[in-house]
Design a protein around this motif. Structure first.
Motif, PDB file in Angstrom:
ATOM      1  N   UNK A   1       0.847  -1.199   0.000  1.00 43.45           N
ATOM      2  CA  UNK A   1       0.000   0.000   0.000  1.00 43.45           C
ATOM      3  C   UNK A   1       0.880   1.247   0.000  1.00 43.45           C
ATOM      4  N   UNK A   2       0.256   2.402  -0.265  1.00 44.55           N
ATOM      5  CA  UNK A   2       0.977   3.669  -0.323  1.00 44.55           C
ATOM      6  C   UNK A   2       0.459   4.625   0.736  1.00 44.55           C
ATOM      7  N   UNK A   3       1.390   5.231   1.486  1.00 52.57           N
ATOM      8  CA  UNK A   3       1.048   6.340   2.379  1.00 52.57           C
ATOM      9  C   UNK A   3       1.077   7.582   1.491  1.00 52.57           C
ATOM     10  N   UNK A   4      -0.076   8.229   1.274  1.00 54.30           N
ATOM     11  CA  UNK A   4      -0.151   9.300   0.273  1.00 54.30           C
ATOM     12  C   UNK A   4       0.572  10.583   0.684  1.00 54.30           C
ATOM     13  N   UNK A   5       0.828  11.403  -0.325  1.00 60.31           N
ATOM     14  CA  UNK A   5       1.508  12.682  -0.135  1.00 60.31           C
ATOM     15  C   UNK A   5       0.796  13.555   0.892  1.00 60.31           C
ATOM     16  N   UNK A   6      -0.526  13.494   0.941  1.00 58.69           N
ATOM     17  CA  UNK A   6      -1.305  14.313   1.878  1.00 58.69           C
ATOM     18  C   UNK A   6      -0.971  13.998   3.335  1.00 58.69           C
ATOM     19  N   UNK A   7      -0.383  12.830   3.604  1.00 59.44           N
ATOM     20  CA  UNK A   7      -0.038  12.433   4.970  1.00 59.44           C
ATOM     21  C   UNK A   7       1.453  12.587   5.241  1.00 59.44           C
ATOM     22  N   UNK A   8       2.130  13.383   4.423  1.00 57.71           N
ATOM     23  CA  UNK A   8       3.562  13.625   4.589  1.00 57.71           C
ATOM     24  C   UNK A   8       3.807  15.092   4.877  1.00 57.71           C
ATOM     25  N   UNK A   9       4.741  15.348   5.780  1.00 55.13           N
ATOM     26  CA  UNK A   9       5.106  16.719   6.113  1.00 55.13           C
ATOM     27  C   UNK A   9       6.375  17.094   5.369  1.00 55.13           C
ATOM     28  N   UNK A  10       6.504  18.361   5.004  1.00 55.52           N
ATOM     29  CA  UNK A  10       7.692  18.871   4.317  1.00 55.52           C
ATOM     30  C   UNK A  10       8.815  19.034   5.328  1.00 55.52           C
ATOM     31  N   UNK A  11       9.975  18.415   5.083  1.00 57.93           N
ATOM     32  CA  UNK A  11      11.083  18.577   6.028  1.00 57.93           C
ATOM     33  C   UNK A  11      11.675  19.971   5.957  1.00 57.93           C
TER      34      UNK A  11
END
Length: 119
Positions: A98-108
């Motif tokens: 499965x994929x953890x989508x971009x919407x659930x990622x924070x910008x470092x």
């Protein structure tokens, strides 16, 4: 337990970097690819291998690239959802591949960005 993680930027992550949940090493980054979205922007898609004992991670798991050292070493941090009176967490889990989508990622935030105000 293999997953994909979409990030705004790979932020110098390479295959072999650690994947952590809290302070615990739970896996490794096995690959990094670029993906062009329909709007023309490019994101990073990481392939990660997570310890099977953690299967399944909740669908609302989030991701963030963090610094491991001042030398620029980095790791991928995964955070499970924590329920609050305002926020409910998913009871569904992420399936194999499965994929953890971009919407659930924070910008470092990079060191040079954090101190750019001093220029």
């Amino acid at each position: 337990y293999n997953l994909k993680v979409e990030l705004p930027s790979a932020a110098n992550l390479v295959a072999g970097n650690e994947v952590r949940i809290g302070a615990n090493r739970v896996g490794i980054v096995s690959g990094v690819e670029a993906k062009r979205l329909d709007d023309g922007t490019t994101i990073a898609v990481l392939s990660v291998k997570i310890e099977d004992r953690l299967r399944p991670l909740p669908k609302d798991t989030t991701s963030l690239v963090r610094f491991k050292s001042a030398l620029g070493l980095k790791y991928l941090e995964l955070t499970r959802c924590v329920p609050t009176p305002i926020k409910q967490c998913s009871s569904d889990g992420l399936a194999q591949d499965a994929t953890i989508p971009l919407a659930q990622s924070a910008e470092p935030v990079e060191f040079d960005e954090a101190f750019s105000w001093a220029d």
